[in-house]
Design a protein around this motif. Structure first.
Motif, short mmCIF file in Angstrom:
data_model
loop_
_atom_site.label_atom_id
_atom_site.label_comp_id
_atom_site.label_asym_id
_atom_site.label_seq_id
_atom_site.Cartn_x
_atom_site.Cartn_y
_atom_site.Cartn_z
N ALA A 1 6.11 -7.39 7.26
CA ALA A 1 6.39 -8.72 7.80
C ALA A 1 5.09 -9.48 8.04
CB ALA A 1 7.17 -8.59 9.11
N ILE A 2 5.06 -10.70 7.52
CA ILE A 2 3.93 -11.60 7.78
C ILE A 2 4.25 -12.38 9.05
CG2 ILE A 2 2.70 -13.63 6.92
CD1 ILE A 2 3.17 -12.58 4.07
N PRO A 3 3.34 -12.45 10.01
CA PRO A 3 3.64 -13.14 11.27
C PRO A 3 4.09 -14.58 11.03
CG PRO A 3 1.54 -11.98 11.43
CD PRO A 3 1.97 -11.89 10.01
N ASP A 4 5.09 -15.02 11.79
CA ASP A 4 5.61 -16.38 11.64
C ASP A 4 4.57 -17.45 11.94
OD1 ASP A 4 8.07 -15.54 10.87
OD2 ASP A 4 8.98 -15.66 12.87
N ASP B 1 6.34 -19.86 7.73
CA ASP B 1 7.59 -19.24 8.20
C ASP B 1 7.76 -17.80 7.71
OD1 ASP B 1 8.13 -21.75 9.31
OD2 ASP B 1 8.95 -22.44 7.39
N GLY B 2 6.69 -17.07 7.64
CA GLY B 2 6.79 -15.66 7.25
C GLY B 2 6.86 -15.43 5.75
N ASP B 3 6.84 -16.52 4.96
CA ASP B 3 6.90 -16.41 3.50
C ASP B 3 5.52 -16.72 2.90
OD1 ASP B 3 9.57 -15.69 3.34
OD2 ASP B 3 10.22 -17.80 3.40
N ALA C 1 -2.91 2.31 -9.92
CA ALA C 1 -1.77 3.17 -10.23
C ALA C 1 -0.52 2.33 -10.44
CB ALA C 1 -1.55 4.17 -9.10
N GLY C 2 -0.34 1.31 -9.60
CA GLY C 2 0.84 0.45 -9.71
C GLY C 2 0.69 -0.64 -10.75
N GLU C 3 -0.50 -0.75 -11.38
CA GLU C 3 -0.74 -1.76 -12.43
C GLU C 3 -0.47 -3.16 -11.91
OE1 GLU C 3 -1.35 -1.60 -16.14
OE2 GLU C 3 -2.46 0.11 -15.34
N GLN C 4 -0.85 -3.45 -10.69
CA GLN C 4 -0.70 -4.80 -10.18
C GLN C 4 -1.67 -5.01 -9.02
OE1 GLN C 4 3.08 -3.56 -7.33
NE2 GLN C 4 3.34 -5.19 -8.79
N SER C 5 -1.86 -6.26 -8.66
CA SER C 5 -2.62 -6.57 -7.46
C SER C 5 -1.62 -6.95 -6.37
CB SER C 5 -3.57 -7.74 -7.72
OG SER C 5 -4.49 -7.39 -8.74
N PHE C 6 -2.06 -6.87 -5.13
CA PHE C 6 -1.20 -7.36 -4.05
C PHE C 6 -2.03 -8.02 -2.96
CE2 PHE C 6 -1.94 -2.81 -3.07
CZ PHE C 6 -2.31 -2.83 -1.73
N LEU C 7 -1.37 -8.95 -2.27
CA LEU C 7 -1.96 -9.56 -1.09
C LEU C 7 -1.72 -8.61 0.07
CD1 LEU C 7 -3.03 -12.23 0.38
CD2 LEU C 7 -0.62 -12.55 0.95
N LEU C 8 -2.75 -8.29 0.82
CA LEU C 8 -2.65 -7.39 1.96
C LEU C 8 -2.84 -8.19 3.25
CD1 LEU C 8 -2.56 -4.40 3.04
CD2 LEU C 8 -5.07 -4.45 2.89
N VAL C 9 -1.98 -7.94 4.23
CA VAL C 9 -2.10 -8.57 5.55
C VAL C 9 -2.30 -7.47 6.58
CG1 VAL C 9 -1.03 -10.13 7.23
CG2 VAL C 9 -0.52 -10.39 4.78
N LEU C 10 -3.47 -7.47 7.23
CA LEU C 10 -3.75 -6.48 8.27
C LEU C 10 -3.74 -7.15 9.64
CD1 LEU C 10 -6.84 -4.56 6.77
CD2 LEU C 10 -4.42 -3.95 6.60
N ASP C 11 -3.39 -6.38 10.66
CA ASP C 11 -3.53 -6.85 12.02
C ASP C 11 -5.03 -6.90 12.35
OD1 ASP C 11 -1.90 -7.01 14.86
OD2 ASP C 11 -3.90 -6.12 15.07
N GLY C 12 -5.49 -8.03 12.86
CA GLY C 12 -6.93 -8.19 13.10
C GLY C 12 -7.47 -7.24 14.15
N PHE D 1 -6.33 -3.30 12.76
CA PHE D 1 -6.68 -3.10 11.36
C PHE D 1 -5.61 -2.27 10.64
CE2 PHE D 1 -10.27 -2.85 8.15
CZ PHE D 1 -10.44 -4.22 8.11
N VAL D 2 -4.40 -2.33 11.14
CA VAL D 2 -3.26 -1.63 10.54
C VAL D 2 -2.49 -2.61 9.67
CG1 VAL D 2 -1.00 -0.65 11.13
CG2 VAL D 2 -3.06 0.13 12.33
N GLU D 3 -1.94 -2.11 8.58
CA GLU D 3 -1.21 -2.96 7.63
C GLU D 3 0.05 -3.54 8.27
OE1 GLU D 3 -0.72 -1.22 3.77
OE2 GLU D 3 1.04 -2.45 3.32
N LEU D 4 0.21 -4.88 8.16
CA LEU D 4 1.43 -5.55 8.60
C LEU D 4 2.35 -5.83 7.42
CD1 LEU D 4 -0.06 -8.25 11.02
CD2 LEU D 4 1.04 -6.09 11.65
N ALA D 5 1.75 -6.19 6.30
CA ALA D 5 2.56 -6.55 5.13
C ALA D 5 1.72 -6.49 3.88
CB ALA D 5 3.12 -7.97 5.31
N ARG D 6 2.41 -6.32 2.76
CA ARG D 6 1.77 -6.52 1.46
C ARG D 6 2.75 -7.26 0.56
NH1 ARG D 6 0.50 -0.82 -1.26
NH2 ARG D 6 -0.33 -0.32 0.81
N ALA D 7 2.21 -8.05 -0.35
CA ALA D 7 3.04 -8.85 -1.25
C ALA D 7 2.52 -8.67 -2.67
CB ALA D 7 2.98 -10.33 -0.84
N PRO D 8 3.23 -7.86 -3.48
CA PRO D 8 2.78 -7.61 -4.85
C PRO D 8 2.77 -8.88 -5.71
CG PRO D 8 4.41 -5.98 -4.15
CD PRO D 8 4.40 -7.06 -3.12
N LEU D 9 1.76 -9.02 -6.54
CA LEU D 9 1.63 -10.16 -7.45
C LEU D 9 2.25 -9.80 -8.79
CD1 LEU D 9 -2.03 -11.25 -6.69
CD2 LEU D 9 0.08 -11.88 -5.55
#
Ligand code: CO
Length: 470
Positions: A25-28, A66-68, A431-442, A445-453
């Motif tokens: 989840a990306i923070p609202d 809005d989280g998107d 390994a997944g043959e793609q890039s993704f956007l990573l969102v970490l808690d500041g 530093f723990v992962e909150l969300a990732r969004a594959p491209l």
């Protein structure tokens, strides 16, 4: 190519405003746009450019609301882009030699022609959103569509052959500060200010120099501009020599000489101190601020500029590259010529592409974000780091077979803690043959969300987060 080699491979596809699937989840509260810049295309006729820094500029955009998140990528349509599509290099690049003969050398008189392949940073100039590289050719684009508007012409008489892609925006003085270097006999460093909304750069200070250094970024405090002049310099006459050397190949390293700090008073318009210390090389400043009568300057240092040689594509392909392993280091500098330079390492964790919260620029900061490399094995940018310079501790994010881009910290609105926010980075997952956007808690530093491209994105350099949703 070895694992990270995918990050130096051409991407031809362009996407527009694609909604990304989000895992987590990306923070609202996260509203705005991350725009990034970097090379995306390396082919040149039957071959390719020789150095990573010479790939064609491609913009990447992530819009948050809005989280998107939606994603776009688009190549800058420049003279260089058109030339490359026809199999020509275009005007001179950083390290790829211009395929020109004697006449072209004569035409360019003192230095190679400059490129409009603005593939390093994003900024604002005269009300335009622009892409910048290390020469004074700045290319405007539409932040909503990423379409290229064209080159911006400055409305002034300042001249230079090289202009730092990294500039500082001072939101108290409402101006941008940067550096122009002009080669000649002698050469000059010109520090300029550009008032917001204006295209007229004004000279802050002009300094003569016999052998100008390669300077990638500068330091800025409320009162001072700091140039870090490593003994990685050029005799401008060497640009006249026949031969097909790229721009950076004219520079030579003298490890027996000192690195010099040139401290310029922004109001008085002159250097007030030039303290020196044992030789080191740096691309990136982290932050600078004043403390009593001293300047505290953090940067990422290397013992020499060998890192530049490591980033030729053939060396990357052979797996010879041994990581972006700079040292986060603090220099305390005197503001007159009677004091001493002090130096201390701030973190045991190697890093590059350092960033801080935009809320602490020119002020004491506690946290520095970066990406770095474990040298053993497939050593290229395989972790993100949050360094706490107060305690010396560090938090790391890493995952199998992934390679990390520059982390950008975005503060939560109304946050009081320096690290209350999120960290955004683009990660290559081989390994997944793609890039993704990573969102970490500041903070954690723990992962909150990732969004594959929808594809593998080549590695980029630098980005900025803007409050507007484009
Ligand atoms: Co840079």
């Amino acid at each position: 190519m070895n694992g990270y080699g995918r990050g130096f491979s051409t991407l031809t596809e362009e996407r527009t405003a694609e909604s990304l699937l989000i895992v987590g989840a990306i923070p609202d509260w996260l509203r705005g746009t991350l725009i990034r810049n970097g090379p995306g295309h390396f082919e040149l006729g039957e071959g390719r450019v020789t150095h990573w820094f010479d790939g064609l500029a491609m913009l990447r955009k992530f819009s948050f609301a809005d989280g998107d998140v939606t994603y776009s990528n688009h190549f800058l349509r420049t003279e260089t882009y058109k030339a490359r599509k026809q199999g020509n290099l275009g005007p001179g690049e950083f390290a790829t030699a211009p395929a020109t003969g004697f006449l072209a050398k004569l035409k360019s008189i003192v230095v190679p022609e400059t490129t409009d392949n603005a593939n390093v940073t994003i900024g604002r100039v005269g009300g335009h959103m622009v892409a910048l590289t290390e020469v004074p050719r700045v290319v405007a684009f539409n932040p909503a569509t990423l379409e290229t508007h064209g080159e911006v012409s400055f409305d002034d008489d300042l001249t230079g052959h090289v202009m730092t892609a990294h500039v500082h925006h001072d939101d108290e003085r409402n101006e941008t500060v940067g550096l122009l270097t002009k080669f000649g006999k002698p050469s000059t460093y010109t520090i300029y200010r550009l008032p917001d909304g204006s295209l007229r750069r004004e000279e802050v200070a002009s300094l003569k120099v016999s052998r100008p250094a390669y300077i990638h970024s500068i330091g800025l405090t409320d009162r001072y501009v700091i140039l870090v002049e490593a003994p990685f310099t050029v005799n401008p006459l060497s640009f006249l020599k026949l031969g097909n050397d790229g721009f950076i190949e004219h520079f030579t390293w003298d490890g027996t000489a000192d690195t010099r700090f040139i401290i310029v008073d922004r109001e008085r318009g002159r250097a007030v101190a030039t303290p020196q210390t044992a030789a080191f090389f740096a691309f990136h400043h982290v932050n600078a601020f004043e403390r009593d009568d001293s300047i505290v300057l953090d940067l990422v240092a290397y013992p020499n500029p060998d890192i530049i040689d490591g980033l030729y594509l053939d060396r990357l392909e052979r797996g010879e590259f041994k990581g972006l392993v700079g040292e986060l280091r603090r220099y305390t500098l005197p503001t007159d010529d009677t004091g001493q330079v002090e130096c201390e390492p701030l973190s045991e964790i190697a890093m590059e592409l350092p960033t801080i919260s935009p809320t602490v620029r020119r002020q004491p900061h506690r946290y520095v974000y970066g990406q770095g490399s474990v040298i053993e094995g497939d050593g290229f940018s395989n972790y993100l780091v949050k360094a706490d310079v107060a305690s010396g501790s560090a938090a790391i994010w890493t995952a199998q077979e992934t390679f990390c881009g520059e982390p950008i910290f975005v503060p939560r609105p109304d946050a009081t803690a320096e690290d209350d926010g999120v960290v955004l980075s683009v990660i290559l997952d081989t390994a997944g043959e793609q890039s993704f956007l990573l969102v970490l808690d500041g903070e954690t530093f723990v992962e909150l969300a990732r969004a594959p491209l929808p594809h593998v994105l080549p590695f980029d350099f630098h980005g900025e987060f803007f409050d507007c949703v484009w």
